[in-house]
Design a protein around this motif. Structure first.
Motif, PDB file in Angstrom:
ATOM      1  N   VAL A   1      -2.225  -5.431  -5.773  1.00 18.17           N
ATOM      2  CA  VAL A   1      -1.681  -4.354  -4.955  1.00 18.17           C
ATOM      3  C   VAL A   1      -1.389  -3.122  -5.803  1.00 18.17           C
ATOM      4  O   VAL A   1      -1.689  -1.994  -5.411  1.00 18.17           O
ATOM      5  N   ALA A   2      -0.807  -3.313  -6.983  1.00 14.31           N
ATOM      6  CA  ALA A   2      -0.471  -2.187  -7.851  1.00 14.31           C
ATOM      7  C   ALA A   2      -0.474  -2.644  -9.290  1.00 14.31           C
ATOM      8  O   ALA A   2      -0.158  -3.801  -9.589  1.00 14.31           O
TER       9      ALA A   2
ATOM     10  N   ARG B   1      -2.255   2.366 -10.531  1.00 10.85           N
ATOM     11  CA  ARG B   1      -3.209   2.137  -9.452  1.00 10.85           C
ATOM     12  C   ARG B   1      -2.515   1.397  -8.319  1.00 10.85           C
ATOM     13  O   ARG B   1      -1.804   0.429  -8.551  1.00 10.85           O
ATOM     14  N   ILE B   2      -2.745   1.885  -7.085  1.00 15.59           N
ATOM     15  CA  ILE B   2      -2.175   1.257  -5.893  1.00 15.59           C
ATOM     16  C   ILE B   2      -3.328   0.941  -4.952  1.00 15.59           C
ATOM     17  O   ILE B   2      -4.128   1.820  -4.629  1.00 15.59           O
ATOM     18  N   SER B   3      -3.412  -0.295  -4.507  1.00 13.11           N
ATOM     19  CA  SER B   3      -4.479  -0.722  -3.611  1.00 13.11           C
ATOM     20  C   SER B   3      -3.879  -1.634  -2.552  1.00 13.11           C
ATOM     21  O   SER B   3      -3.519  -2.776  -2.843  1.00 13.11           O
TER      22      SER B   3
ATOM     23  N   THR C   1      -3.920  -3.922   0.795  1.00 14.22           N
ATOM     24  CA  THR C   1      -4.852  -4.720   1.587  1.00 14.22           C
ATOM     25  C   THR C   1      -4.701  -4.428   3.075  1.00 14.22           C
ATOM     26  O   THR C   1      -5.565  -4.783   3.866  1.00 14.22           O
TER      27      THR C   1
ATOM     28  N   LEU D   1      -1.034   1.548   3.929  1.00 12.57           N
ATOM     29  CA  LEU D   1      -0.275   2.119   2.821  1.00 12.57           C
ATOM     30  C   LEU D   1       0.520   3.296   3.361  1.00 12.57           C
ATOM     31  O   LEU D   1      -0.054   4.256   3.873  1.00 12.57           O
TER      32      LEU D   1
ATOM     33  N   GLN E   1     -13.151   8.612   1.049  1.00 12.78           N
ATOM     34  CA  GLN E   1     -13.129   7.643   2.149  1.00 12.78           C
ATOM     35  C   GLN E   1     -14.175   8.061   3.175  1.00 12.78           C
ATOM     36  O   GLN E   1     -14.546   9.227   3.263  1.00 12.78           O
TER      37      GLN E   1
END
Length: 244
Positions: free
Chosen positions: A109-110, A120-122, A124, A127, A151
């Motif tokens: 996630v981060a 980095r933030i990702s 699922t 957000l 995107q």
């Protein structure tokens, strides 16, 4: 727990020695250990270090209480990255300079690299960045840097939006504008295109100090009625002037 050393006396209180041990495994909530200095000695111990999840190969510090119960009181070396695990299964780990956060399914996630400062933030799922009492500011502070949004589809919904930039460039295959009122203020407007079409249902009006139209080939004006009104002279100049 037999360590080969007796309990020390401090102020009349018996203090058991601290011994270094190797984690062999975890069984029914207890840690199975083997002494480092005396490899033939094994114990089972309870964990007294908040957030510590033992892993085979860890080196820990153990101490025996007066009741005879052995406790893990410190961690000398973690064989695997240190981690905190929530009841949901989400976990946070530390590996070298990197702090990482994982969701219950194990997806990253981060992550924060303490050496480079890279974050980095990702997510699922959704957000959300929210600042009900303040502002959300995204900035890149080094020369030559840029803020990128990549995107397939990006939507911006706001009652009021403003873009302020020294230079603004838009590169698109197709651009659509749908507005109630369009107002453009500029020192100079330059348009370059292969073809330009204006389709106006109502009035098309141009107000200018001077109006000049330069056409290299043919100029056509088509209308049911045509009115040309001049306060002074009206001039028509051509090799031939055909009326009617």
């Amino acid at each position: 727990m037999k360590t080969g050393h007796g309990a020390a006396q401090r102020g009349g209180v018996s203090v058991q020695p601290v011994v270094e041990a190797l984690v062999l495994g975890v069984e029914e909530g207890r840690v199975r250990l083997r002494g480092v200095s005396r490899s033939e000695t094994e114990w089972t111990a309870r964990i007294a270090v908040p957030g510590y999840r033992p892993t085979t190969g860890d080196r820990v510090l153990v101490q025996e209480a007066d009741s005879g119960t052995v406790y893990v009181t410190g961690v000398v070396h973690a064989a695997q990255p240190s981690q905190l695990v929530a009841p949901s299964g989400a976990r946070a780990t530390v590996e070298g300079q990197v702090l990482a956060l994982f969701d219950p399914r194990g997806a990253l996630v981060a992550s924060l690299d303490g050496a480079t400062g890279e974050l980095r933030i990702s997510a699922t799922s959704d957000l959300e960045l929210s600042a009900p009492a303040g502002r959300v500011i995204l900035s890149a502070g080094v020369d030559g840097s840029k803020l990128e949004l990549t995107q397939d589809s990006i939507a911006l919904a706001s009652e009021k939006a403003r873009v302020s930039a020294g230079a603004l460039a838009v590169d698109a295959v197709k651009a659509d504008w749908a507005v109630g009122q369009w107002e453009l203020r500029a020192g100079r407007v330059i348009e370059r295109a292969m073809d330009v079409f204006h389709d106006v249902e109502g009035l098309l009006e141009t107000r200018a100090g001077r109006l000049r139209t330069l056409v290299s080939s043919t100029l056509e004006l088509l209308g049911r009625r045509t009115t040309i009104t001049s306060e002074k002279d009206t001039r028509i100049d051509g090799e031939r002037v055909l009326l009617g």
